[in-house]
Write a protein that holds these residues in place. Sequence first.
Motif, PDB file in Angstrom:
ATOM      1  N   LEU A  20      30.397   6.227 -19.436  1.00 25.97           N
ATOM      2  CA  LEU A  20      31.133   7.208 -18.639  1.00 25.97           C
ATOM      3  C   LEU A  20      32.567   7.336 -19.140  1.00 25.97           C
ATOM      4  O   LEU A  20      33.078   8.447 -19.305  1.00 25.97           O
ATOM      5  N   ARG A  21      33.215   6.201 -19.403  1.00 32.22           N
ATOM      6  CA  ARG A  21      34.604   6.234 -19.860  1.00 32.22           C
ATOM      7  C   ARG A  21      34.725   6.934 -21.216  1.00 32.22           C
ATOM      8  O   ARG A  21      35.623   7.752 -21.426  1.00 32.22           O
ATOM      9  N   ILE A  22      33.816   6.624 -22.135  1.00 32.07           N
ATOM     10  CA  ILE A  22      33.874   7.215 -23.472  1.00 32.07           C
ATOM     11  C   ILE A  22      33.668   8.736 -23.394  1.00 32.07           C
ATOM     12  O   ILE A  22      34.422   9.520 -23.989  1.00 32.07           O
ATOM     13  N   LEU A  23      32.643   9.148 -22.637  1.00 35.62           N
ATOM     14  CA  LEU A  23      32.350  10.577 -22.528  1.00 35.62           C
ATOM     15  C   LEU A  23      33.471  11.319 -21.806  1.00 35.62           C
ATOM     16  O   LEU A  23      33.822  12.443 -22.174  1.00 35.62           O
ATOM     17  N   ARG A  24      34.025  10.696 -20.770  1.00 38.25           N
ATOM     18  CA  ARG A  24      35.148  11.321 -20.045  1.00 38.25           C
ATOM     19  C   ARG A  24      36.348  11.473 -20.973  1.00 38.25           C
ATOM     20  O   ARG A  24      36.995  12.535 -21.006  1.00 38.25           O
ATOM     21  N   THR A  25      36.654  10.426 -21.748  1.00 36.18           N
ATOM     22  CA  THR A  25      37.804  10.472 -22.657  1.00 36.18           C
ATOM     23  C   THR A  25      37.601  11.526 -23.740  1.00 36.18           C
ATOM     24  O   THR A  25      38.523  12.276 -24.086  1.00 36.18           O
ATOM     25  N   ARG A  26      36.389  11.603 -24.271  1.00 31.07           N
ATOM     26  CA  ARG A  26      36.117  12.605 -25.307  1.00 31.07           C
ATOM     27  C   ARG A  26      36.251  14.022 -24.762  1.00 31.07           C
ATOM     28  O   ARG A  26      36.597  14.948 -25.499  1.00 31.07           O
ATOM     29  N   ARG A  27      35.980  14.194 -23.480  1.00 34.00           N
ATOM     30  CA  ARG A  27      36.129  15.508 -22.855  1.00 34.00           C
ATOM     31  C   ARG A  27      37.583  15.816 -22.518  1.00 34.00           C
ATOM     32  O   ARG A  27      37.941  16.934 -22.183  1.00 34.00           O
ATOM     33  N   VAL A  29      39.220  14.523 -19.901  1.00 36.58           N
ATOM     34  CA  VAL A  29      39.298  14.623 -18.445  1.00 36.58           C
ATOM     35  C   VAL A  29      39.860  13.320 -17.891  1.00 36.58           C
ATOM     36  O   VAL A  29      39.431  12.234 -18.285  1.00 36.58           O
ATOM     37  N   THR A  30      40.818  13.401 -16.967  1.00 37.28           N
ATOM     38  CA  THR A  30      41.363  12.199 -16.343  1.00 37.28           C
ATOM     39  C   THR A  30      40.396  11.681 -15.275  1.00 37.28           C
ATOM     40  O   THR A  30      39.498  12.394 -14.824  1.00 37.28           O
ATOM     41  N   ARG A  31      40.626  10.446 -14.864  1.00 36.74           N
ATOM     42  CA  ARG A  31      39.796   9.883 -13.787  1.00 36.74           C
ATOM     43  C   ARG A  31      39.949  10.690 -12.502  1.00 36.74           C
ATOM     44  O   ARG A  31      38.967  10.950 -11.789  1.00 36.74           O
ATOM     45  N   ASP A  32      41.188  11.077 -12.204  1.00 39.81           N
ATOM     46  CA  ASP A  32      41.410  11.856 -10.983  1.00 39.81           C
ATOM     47  C   ASP A  32      40.706  13.210 -11.054  1.00 39.81           C
ATOM     48  O   ASP A  32      40.124  13.671 -10.058  1.00 39.81           O
ATOM     49  N   GLN A  33      40.757  13.854 -12.215  1.00 42.07           N
ATOM     50  CA  GLN A  33      40.066  15.135 -12.368  1.00 42.07           C
ATOM     51  C   GLN A  33      38.567  14.981 -12.183  1.00 42.07           C
ATOM     52  O   GLN A  33      37.928  15.746 -11.447  1.00 42.07           O
ATOM     53  N   LEU A  34      37.986  13.998 -12.849  1.00 43.03           N
ATOM     54  CA  LEU A  34      36.543  13.797 -12.757  1.00 43.03           C
ATOM     55  C   LEU A  34      36.138  13.442 -11.331  1.00 43.03           C
ATOM     56  O   LEU A  34      35.162  13.978 -10.795  1.00 43.03           O
ATOM     57  N   GLY A  36      37.684  14.196  -8.563  1.00 43.96           N
ATOM     58  CA  GLY A  36      37.812  15.360  -7.698  1.00 43.96           C
ATOM     59  C   GLY A  36      36.674  16.342  -7.857  1.00 43.96           C
ATOM     60  O   GLY A  36      36.229  16.957  -6.884  1.00 43.96           O
ATOM     61  N   LEU A  37      36.172  16.491  -9.087  1.00 42.10           N
ATOM     62  CA  LEU A  37      35.109  17.450  -9.349  1.00 42.10           C
ATOM     63  C   LEU A  37      33.757  17.008  -8.817  1.00 42.10           C
ATOM     64  O   LEU A  37      32.831  17.814  -8.724  1.00 42.10           O
ATOM     65  N   VAL A  38      33.624  15.731  -8.463  1.00 41.23           N
ATOM     66  CA  VAL A  38      32.364  15.260  -7.874  1.00 41.23           C
ATOM     67  C   VAL A  38      32.580  14.806  -6.436  1.00 41.23           C
ATOM     68  O   VAL A  38      31.775  14.049  -5.883  1.00 41.23           O
ATOM     69  N   ALA A  39      33.678  15.288  -5.832  1.00 44.25           N
ATOM     70  CA  ALA A  39      33.989  15.007  -4.425  1.00 44.25           C
ATOM     71  C   ALA A  39      34.166  13.511  -4.176  1.00 44.25           C
ATOM     72  O   ALA A  39      33.801  12.997  -3.118  1.00 44.25           O
ATOM     73  N   ARG A  40      34.704  12.809  -5.132  1.00 48.80           N
ATOM     74  CA  ARG A  40      35.046  11.399  -4.970  1.00 48.80           C
ATOM     75  C   ARG A  40      36.538  11.262  -5.256  1.00 48.80           C
ATOM     76  O   ARG A  40      37.336  11.983  -4.712  1.00 48.80           O
ATOM     77  N   GLY A  41      36.934  10.329  -6.070  1.00 48.70           N
ATOM     78  CA  GLY A  41      38.339  10.154  -6.400  1.00 48.70           C
ATOM     79  C   GLY A  41      38.485   9.356  -7.674  1.00 48.70           C
ATOM     80  O   GLY A  41      37.513   8.794  -8.206  1.00 48.70           O
ATOM     81  N   GLY A  42      39.729   9.286  -8.164  1.00 50.40           N
ATOM     82  CA  GLY A  42      39.968   8.561  -9.398  1.00 50.40           C
ATOM     83  C   GLY A  42      39.653   7.082  -9.283  1.00 50.40           C
ATOM     84  O   GLY A  42      39.190   6.460 -10.251  1.00 50.40           O
ATOM     85  N   PRO A 227      37.750  21.050 -18.333  1.00 53.21           N
ATOM     86  CA  PRO A 227      39.101  21.160 -17.771  1.00 53.21           C
ATOM     87  C   PRO A 227      40.230  21.208 -18.786  1.00 53.21           C
ATOM     88  O   PRO A 227      41.194  21.959 -18.574  1.00 53.21           O
ATOM     89  N   PRO A 228      40.178  20.478 -19.911  1.00 49.29           N
ATOM     90  CA  PRO A 228      41.304  20.559 -20.854  1.00 49.29           C
ATOM     91  C   PRO A 228      41.510  21.941 -21.456  1.00 49.29           C
ATOM     92  O   PRO A 228      42.562  22.217 -22.011  1.00 49.29           O
ATOM     93  N   HIS A 229      40.499  22.807 -21.362  1.00 44.19           N
ATOM     94  CA  HIS A 229      40.583  24.130 -21.970  1.00 44.19           C
ATOM     95  C   HIS A 229      40.862  25.242 -20.950  1.00 44.19           C
ATOM     96  O   HIS A 229      40.858  26.416 -21.315  1.00 44.19           O
ATOM     97  N   SER A 230      41.109  24.867 -19.697  1.00 43.67           N
ATOM     98  CA  SER A 230      41.328  25.901 -18.684  1.00 43.67           C
ATOM     99  C   SER A 230      42.628  26.658 -18.926  1.00 43.67           C
ATOM    100  O   SER A 230      42.721  27.861 -18.640  1.00 43.67           O
ATOM    101  N   ASP A 231      43.639  25.988 -19.479  1.00 45.49           N
ATOM    102  CA  ASP A 231      44.896  26.688 -19.781  1.00 45.49           C
ATOM    103  C   ASP A 231      44.674  27.757 -20.849  1.00 45.49           C
ATOM    104  O   ASP A 231      45.270  28.840 -20.788  1.00 45.49           O
ATOM    105  N   ALA A 232      43.809  27.442 -21.830  1.00 41.43           N
ATOM    106  CA  ALA A 232      43.508  28.436 -22.869  1.00 41.43           C
ATOM    107  C   ALA A 232      42.770  29.629 -22.264  1.00 41.43           C
ATOM    108  O   ALA A 232      43.031  30.781 -22.634  1.00 41.43           O
ATOM    109  N   ALA A 233      41.857  29.358 -21.334  1.00 45.95           N
ATOM    110  CA  ALA A 233      41.152  30.450 -20.653  1.00 45.95           C
ATOM    111  C   ALA A 233      42.145  31.333 -19.903  1.00 45.95           C
ATOM    112  O   ALA A 233      42.068  32.574 -19.964  1.00 45.95           O
TER     113      ALA A 233
END
Length: 416
Positions: A20-27, A29-34, A36-42, A227-233
């Motif tokens: 999970l940590r490796i895939l999140r880092t490669r994406r 995405v911060t812990r808080d972002q991830l 929040g997106l699954v209705a949990r927390g960092g 999420p890291p690409h939302s600013d580009a969008a």
Amino acid sequence: MPVPATPDPYADPLAFGQRLRILRTRRGVTRDQLGGLVARGGAWVKALETGRLGIPRFDLVLRLAEVLRVRDLTELTGDPSVPVPLFAGPGHPRLAAVRAAVDRLTFAGDREAPPTAQLTARLERAWAARHASAHHREVIGARLPELIHDAQLTVRQAASAVERRAAQSALSESYSLAQFFLAYQPDAALLWRVAERGLVAAQESEHPHTIGVAAWLSAQAHRDAGPPHSDAADAVTTATLSYLEPLLPDASPDLIAITGALTFEAGHTAARRTDTGTAWRSWDRAREIASRLPEGYFHPVTSFGRAVMAAHAVTLAVELRQGGEAVRQSAASDATPIPSRPRTARHRIEEARGYHLDGQPDVALAVLERAHERAPETIAYNGYAKAIVLEEAQSKHAARRRRASTLAVTLGLLAA
């Protein structure tokens, strides 16, 4: 042999939290972002990653996979007994031919190019066939290789600047059609090549509507990259709307519609960031733009029009994790049918997500069955639909489990 700085999440024996940590880092995405997106927390994500919490419930595993857009559940779980492709299926049979057409070098002397008017007519027929077909990828995949090659030839053989700009517009639209084919296919690099080429050709065409369509698809590609690409969008939609909005007073219905589609796209990206205010303000603005369109108008590329605004409201509610609001909007959306089989099926999937969020899994499965009836190729490649079906195939309720398992077999997720 040198040791890589970052472990490979596909190599054993990595625990769930490490993967999970490796895939999140490669994406990116911060812990808080991830969280929040699954209705949990960092803190919950950190507990998973450090091993203080074990593997969560299956529905949460699917939600994490959905947010991180992993290609296969095995990447996250490490369990080869569940090799389920989510956001990238095995690939459509025509993918190789489309890839070859995109990668092919086209020279001016290959053969005589067709007139731009003929290309434009073929593209109109291709879009109409896509909307009418339950197997829309098959329909457009069969046409794309020759369309792309012919459009490239027409650009190469253009005799004047005016002809070249018109040919660039047709080439850009061919790439736009290709992006619909490539959605959820297992070749992200090809999708990005097509998106970038389409945007460059659109700018070369200097045609506002063509630029709007290419920008709309580019913004979607950025948004769906995570999420890291939302600013580009946001940058794409903001710049393009600044260019298009001054043209609206004398605009054609097509130009009004692409402006409305881009306006909603800004709201969709905001919803992914859980920016509720911006999301719904953008939807209100897009609805006002849609009201300027003729009754019954339907944009051939984006599906934008009055009929789709209720469906867009469902999508925003789902992205904002507002299950009850999504269900309420679903009831309103059924009053206006969408004149496109794949777009209707995609709307049904969004409705199913809303019902699932609202704790109505049986209704969600029923809606997914309707989506499959409308356009099997839409649901077969949709990760959100697959996640719901797989979760309910593990349900403790026997009837629901049987229903979900039957649908999973139909979609090729489980063996018969």
